[in-house]
Every structure is written in C-alpha cells, then in structure tokens.
Motif scaffolding. Sequence first.
Motif, PDB file in Angstrom:
ATOM      1  N   GLU A 160       0.835  -1.204   0.000  1.00 24.92           N
ATOM      2  CA  GLU A 160       0.000   0.000   0.000  1.00 24.92           C
ATOM      3  C   GLU A 160       0.870   1.254   0.000  1.00 24.92           C
ATOM      4  N   TYR A 161       1.904   1.260   0.832  1.00 20.90           N
ATOM      5  CA  TYR A 161       2.805   2.410   0.911  1.00 20.90           C
ATOM      6  C   TYR A 161       3.521   2.640  -0.425  1.00 20.90           C
ATOM      7  N   ARG A 163       2.653   1.632  -3.434  1.00 23.07           N
ATOM      8  CA  ARG A 163       1.685   2.083  -4.451  1.00 23.07           C
ATOM      9  C   ARG A 163       1.359   3.573  -4.277  1.00 23.07           C
ATOM     10  N   GLU A 164       1.172   4.012  -3.050  1.00 22.03           N
ATOM     11  CA  GLU A 164       0.896   5.434  -2.785  1.00 22.03           C
ATOM     12  C   GLU A 164       2.053   6.305  -3.267  1.00 22.03           C
ATOM     13  N   ARG A 165       3.259   5.900  -2.946  1.00 24.93           N
ATOM     14  CA  ARG A 165       4.446   6.672  -3.341  1.00 24.93           C
ATOM     15  C   ARG A 165       4.572   6.713  -4.873  1.00 24.93           C
ATOM     16  N   ARG A 167       2.138   6.370  -7.081  1.00 22.79           N
ATOM     17  CA  ARG A 167       1.063   7.225  -7.613  1.00 22.79           C
ATOM     18  C   ARG A 167       1.404   8.702  -7.462  1.00 22.79           C
ATOM     19  N   GLY A 168       2.017   9.029  -6.345  1.00 23.12           N
ATOM     20  CA  GLY A 168       2.358  10.413  -6.074  1.00 23.12           C
ATOM     21  C   GLY A 168       3.411  10.995  -6.999  1.00 23.12           C
TER      22      GLY A 168
END
Length: 171
Positions: A160-161, A163-165, A167-168
């Motif tokens: 999750e972390y 993927r968030e990074r 995407r950002g």
Amino acid sequence: MHFVFMGVSGSGKTTVAVRVAKELGLPFAEADDFHPRSNVDKMAAGIPLTDEDRRPWLHELADWIGEQEALGESTAMACSALRRSYRDILRAAAPGVCFLHMDGPAEVILGRLEARSGHFMPSALLQSQLQTLEPLEPDEEGREFDVRADSDTLAGQALEYVRERMRGTGA
C-alpha cells in the motif's frame, strides 16, 4: 522510485521486498548477493563488518540502482542500510530512493533468526547490528513498519505504501 527495504538481519525485509516486487513487477535486488566472499566469510564467522567492509558493497548497490534508473525502472531492494551514511550512498544513486524500515523488538527478531536455517548471518551478530542501526531521520524519505505483524500484514502495508508513493510521483 527505488524502494529499499531496510533493517537488521531477521527483520523480514527480504520476505516483504520480494512480495512487493513480485506484485508490482519491479526489478529486485537482494543486497546480500552483492557482498564479496570476504564479507560473507567474516559475518559467517561471527565478526561484524566495518564501515570499510561495507563501503565498496554499498557503492555496488548504488550502481545497480543507478543502472535501473537509467533504464527508467522503479526497483525494490532488500538491504540492511543500517546507518544514515549508508543510506546516503544509496540515495545518491538516483532521485526517488525511499526506505521501508522493518523494525521491532530485538526478542522478536532474535526468535526469527534462531528459527531460520541456511543463512550465513548468525544470530550472534544481531546485537552488533542493533548497535549500528540508525533509525530513519525526519528528513529521510521513508516509513517504519512494525515486524510484530505477520508477513502477510507487513507485505500488505508495504505494498500500500509503495503504491501510494508511486502514484504520487507518476512512476
């Protein structure tokens, strides 16, 4: 983005990094595979590595990150990265190096070390690694993960972390 799963031996960094890399199709590097034979022999004999022992190894890891960056690849790497100065070497290889610190109580990690077989790193070196470890500082890109969670939970949190990074940054 380049994701370095860091922590002392037995923290689960390789287990989590492999799962995240596989899920996202990222090139993966196991830092232990980059150690020269002399480093492996030293650790297997229960002798802690010095900064001088680690420096050429860290530069080789940084070269791998830089090569992947030149190819336009995001990556995952399992590497102890115990000191900030070691992380600085890895970070200098490319923009977007982020650290996922697998951390937890020494007794939990010791239990894992004592339960595994086939690894050159003896549990006797855990204390030396813990003494060397410098946690991520506020200005370092990354996050700490509690190894008291089971490997499925840790892998899910790390995924999750990452993927968030990604995407950002649009990676």
